[in-house]
Design a protein around this motif. Structure first.
Motif, mmCIF file in Angstrom:
data_model
loop_
_atom_site.group_PDB
_atom_site.id
_atom_site.type_symbol
_atom_site.label_atom_id
_atom_site.label_comp_id
_atom_site.label_asym_id
_atom_site.label_seq_id
_atom_site.Cartn_x
_atom_site.Cartn_y
_atom_site.Cartn_z
ATOM 1 N N CYS A 181 0.856 -1.195 0.000
ATOM 2 C CA CYS A 181 0.000 0.000 0.000
ATOM 3 C C CYS A 181 0.892 1.246 0.000
ATOM 4 O O CYS A 181 1.542 1.542 1.009
ATOM 5 C CB CYS A 181 -0.920 0.010 1.214
ATOM 6 S SG CYS A 181 -1.920 1.514 1.273
ATOM 7 N N ARG A 212 0.216 4.277 0.321
ATOM 8 C CA ARG A 212 -0.144 5.247 1.361
ATOM 9 C C ARG A 212 0.533 4.879 2.680
ATOM 10 O O ARG A 212 1.041 5.730 3.399
ATOM 11 C CB ARG A 212 -1.670 5.256 1.522
ATOM 12 C CG ARG A 212 -2.195 6.241 2.554
ATOM 13 C CD ARG A 212 -1.921 7.694 2.185
ATOM 14 N NE ARG A 212 -2.329 8.010 0.825
ATOM 15 C CZ ARG A 212 -3.558 8.316 0.419
ATOM 16 N NH1 ARG A 212 -4.524 8.362 1.306
ATOM 17 N NH2 ARG A 212 -3.823 8.587 -0.837
ATOM 18 N N SER A 213 0.541 3.569 2.982
ATOM 19 C CA SER A 213 1.190 3.104 4.204
ATOM 20 C C SER A 213 2.688 3.428 4.155
ATOM 21 O O SER A 213 3.292 3.837 5.151
ATOM 22 C CB SER A 213 0.957 1.592 4.361
ATOM 23 O OG SER A 213 1.601 1.112 5.494
ATOM 24 N N TYR A 217 3.108 7.059 5.046
ATOM 25 C CA TYR A 217 2.966 7.288 6.486
ATOM 26 C C TYR A 217 4.247 6.896 7.220
ATOM 27 O O TYR A 217 4.719 7.605 8.099
ATOM 28 C CB TYR A 217 1.814 6.451 7.048
ATOM 29 C CG TYR A 217 0.424 6.949 6.713
ATOM 30 C CD1 TYR A 217 0.119 8.307 6.671
ATOM 31 C CD2 TYR A 217 -0.606 6.042 6.459
ATOM 32 C CE1 TYR A 217 -1.160 8.749 6.382
ATOM 33 C CE2 TYR A 217 -1.890 6.476 6.173
ATOM 34 C CZ TYR A 217 -2.164 7.831 6.135
ATOM 35 O OH TYR A 217 -3.431 8.249 5.851
ATOM 36 N N ALA A 239 -3.736 5.155 -1.881
ATOM 37 C CA ALA A 239 -4.092 4.120 -0.894
ATOM 38 C C ALA A 239 -4.543 2.865 -1.630
ATOM 39 O O ALA A 239 -5.338 2.935 -2.555
ATOM 40 C CB ALA A 239 -5.214 4.627 -0.007
ATOM 41 N N HIS A 240 -4.007 1.719 -1.234
ATOM 42 C CA HIS A 240 -4.473 0.432 -1.760
ATOM 43 C C HIS A 240 -5.224 -0.269 -0.644
ATOM 44 O O HIS A 240 -4.688 -1.158 0.001
ATOM 45 C CB HIS A 240 -3.301 -0.458 -2.176
ATOM 46 C CG HIS A 240 -2.697 -0.081 -3.478
ATOM 47 N ND1 HIS A 240 -1.758 -0.883 -4.101
ATOM 48 C CD2 HIS A 240 -2.876 0.983 -4.280
ATOM 49 C CE1 HIS A 240 -1.386 -0.295 -5.234
ATOM 50 N NE2 HIS A 240 -2.049 0.828 -5.363
ATOM 51 N N SER A 241 -6.415 0.163 -0.367
ATOM 52 C CA SER A 241 -7.119 -0.470 0.749
ATOM 53 C C SER A 241 -7.537 -1.880 0.351
ATOM 54 O O SER A 241 -7.871 -2.127 -0.800
ATOM 55 C CB SER A 241 -8.342 0.358 1.139
ATOM 56 O OG SER A 241 -9.094 0.641 -0.007
ATOM 57 N N CYS A 281 -6.068 -4.027 5.401
ATOM 58 C CA CYS A 281 -6.151 -2.844 6.264
ATOM 59 C C CYS A 281 -6.251 -3.247 7.738
ATOM 60 O O CYS A 281 -5.777 -2.524 8.613
ATOM 61 C CB CYS A 281 -7.354 -1.990 5.874
ATOM 62 S SG CYS A 281 -7.174 -1.209 4.267
ATOM 63 N N CYS A 296 -2.908 -3.600 9.093
ATOM 64 C CA CYS A 296 -2.003 -2.481 8.770
ATOM 65 C C CYS A 296 -1.832 -1.587 10.010
ATOM 66 O O CYS A 296 -2.822 -1.133 10.588
ATOM 67 C CB CYS A 296 -2.576 -1.671 7.610
ATOM 68 S SG CYS A 296 -1.596 -0.187 7.270
ATOM 69 N N HIS A 323 -1.116 1.371 10.140
ATOM 70 C CA HIS A 323 -1.542 2.752 9.858
ATOM 71 C C HIS A 323 -3.045 2.910 9.719
ATOM 72 O O HIS A 323 -3.526 3.970 9.293
ATOM 73 C CB HIS A 323 -0.833 3.251 8.591
ATOM 74 C CG HIS A 323 0.656 3.269 8.735
ATOM 75 N ND1 HIS A 323 1.503 2.564 7.918
ATOM 76 C CD2 HIS A 323 1.446 3.868 9.661
ATOM 77 C CE1 HIS A 323 2.752 2.747 8.318
ATOM 78 N NE2 HIS A 323 2.743 3.530 9.367
ATOM 79 N N LEU A 324 -3.787 1.878 10.080
ATOM 80 C CA LEU A 324 -5.249 1.924 9.930
ATOM 81 C C LEU A 324 -5.841 3.150 10.643
ATOM 82 O O LEU A 324 -6.729 3.820 10.117
ATOM 83 C CB LEU A 324 -5.862 0.624 10.491
ATOM 84 C CG LEU A 324 -7.372 0.488 10.406
ATOM 85 C CD1 LEU A 324 -7.860 0.551 8.967
ATOM 86 C CD2 LEU A 324 -7.833 -0.836 11.047
ATOM 87 N N CYS A 340 -5.681 6.243 8.500
ATOM 88 C CA CYS A 340 -6.639 6.262 7.393
ATOM 89 C C CYS A 340 -8.061 6.497 7.904
ATOM 90 O O CYS A 340 -8.878 7.073 7.212
ATOM 91 C CB CYS A 340 -6.566 4.962 6.601
ATOM 92 S SG CYS A 340 -5.163 4.945 5.483
#
Ligand code: SF4
Length: 267
Positions: free
Chosen positions: A14, A16-17, A20, A219-221, A230, A233, A235-236, A239
Motif C-alpha cells: 500500500c 499510502r502506508s 505514512y 491508498a491500496h485499501s 487494512c 495495517c 496505519h489503519l 486512514c
C-alpha cells in the motif's frame, strides 16, 4: 534514495502506508513479545556460531524485557518463550545441519546494489553459510506455526528470498524456521532461485523506486473479506482518523529520513 526489501514490500502492499511510515515518520510501536523475542533469539544464534554459550546470550538479551509491557498472545509468557527458545537452540545444535564458517563476516551481511537514477538497494542477509553441505543464503524465522511446504517449489516464490538471491547473486536460498509450538520444531526449507526470477526482481526494484521518486502514494485499501490487509495495517488509525488506534499502535519520529528504518532490516 536507499531502498530496502522492507520498504519495497511496504510500497507494493500500500503506497499510502509507505508514505505514512517512511516520509511522515509514523512507525509501529514495538510491543509484540514474539517479535522482540525473535530478535533476542537471533542474537543467541549468532553467539552459537561464535562458539559462545547461546543459552546465556538468550537469557541475557531476553532478560532486558522481563519487566517490559509487551503483548503476549495465546498463553505466552516471558518464561514460556525463554523455555521454548532454549529447547529450539538445543534441537538446532543436535541437528548440526548449518555451518557458518566465518561468523564475523557471514552473519548480518550487508549488501548493496546500485539502481538507475543514483538510487541504491540495501539488504542485510541473516547469514551466508552451508545447509547440509550446500552454500546458500540463510534466513532465520521464529514463528508459532509451521511454514507451508506444499506444493513443491512454493518457497522459490518467496519475495524476500528472491530479493536476497538477487542482491547476493547466490541461487541457493534457505529458510530455517524455528517453530515455537507445544513440541518445538525446526524446519529447514530450501529453494533455488532462477536467473529469470532474479532479473525480474531487479526490474521490480527499479520500477518501484521510480514510482516512489515520482511522489505517487495512492491508498491500496484491502476491503475484501477475508483478505483485508487494512485490518493488520499499523496505519489503519491514520486512514480512519481514529486517535485511539493511532495512540495504541504508532509513535511518530518526524523526519523519517534519519534512517531509523535501518533497524527494520534486522527483522
Ligand atoms: S489502512 Fe489500508 S489504505 Fe490505509 S495505509 Fe493501511 S493498507 Fe493502506
Amino acid at each position: 534514495m536507499i531502498l530496502s526489501y522492507t520498504q519495497l514490500g511496504s510500497y507494493l502492499r500500500c503506497p499510502r502506508s509507505y508514505r505514512y511510515r517512511y516520509l511522515d515518520g509514523w512507525r509501529e510501536k514495538e510491543t509484540r513479545a514474539a517479535m522482540v523475542f525473535g530478535r533476542c533469539f537471533e542474537k543467541a544464534l549468532a553467539a552459537l556460531f561464535r562458539q559462545e554459550d547461546p543459552g546465556s546470550t538468550l537469557l541475557q538479551e531476553w532478560s532486558c524485557f522481563c519487566d517490559a509491557s509487551l503483548e503476549y498472545k495465546n498463553g505466552e509468557s516471558w518464561d514460556r518463550l525463554f523455555r521454548q527458545g532454549v529447547h529450539l537452540l538445543e534441537r538446532f545444535v543436535q541437528g548440526n545441519r548449518v555451518r557458518i564458517r566465518a561468523p564475523q563476516h557471514d552473519l548480518q551481511v550487508k549488501m548493496i546494489r546500485n539502481l538507475p537514477g543514483g538510487h541504491e538497494f540495501v539488504a542485510y542477509l541473516d547469514a551466508i553459510g552451508e545447509l547440509d553441505g550446500q552454500r546458500c543464503v540463510i534466513d532465520w524465522k521464529t514463528t508459532t506455526s509451521r511454514y507451508p511446504e506444499d506444493p513443491d517449489g512454493l518457497l522459490s516464490l518467496d519475495p524476500q528470498l528472491i530479493c536476497y538471491s538477487w542482491i547476493s547473486g547466490i541461487p541457493e536460498v534457505a529458510l530455517v524456521v524455528f517453530v515455537r509450538k507445544h513440541l518445538p520444531e525446526i524446519q529447514y526449507l530450501k529453494a533455488t532461485i532462477s536467473e529469470d526470477k532474479r532479473r525480474e526482481f531487479g526490474r521490480l526494484a527499479e520500477t518501484t523506486v521510480a514510482q516512489i521518486d515520482s511522489g505517487e502514494f495512492p491508498a491500496h485499501s484491502g476491503i475484501r473479506f477475508p483478505q483485508n490487509g487494512c485490518v493488520s495495517c499499523p496505519h489503519l488509525g491514520l486512514c480512519l482518523n481514529n486517535q485511539q488506534l493511532i495512540a495504541a499502535n504508532l509513535i511518530r519520529n518526524p523526519g523519517a529520513s534519519s534512517l531509523d528504518w535501518l533497524d527494520e532490516l534486522m527483522d
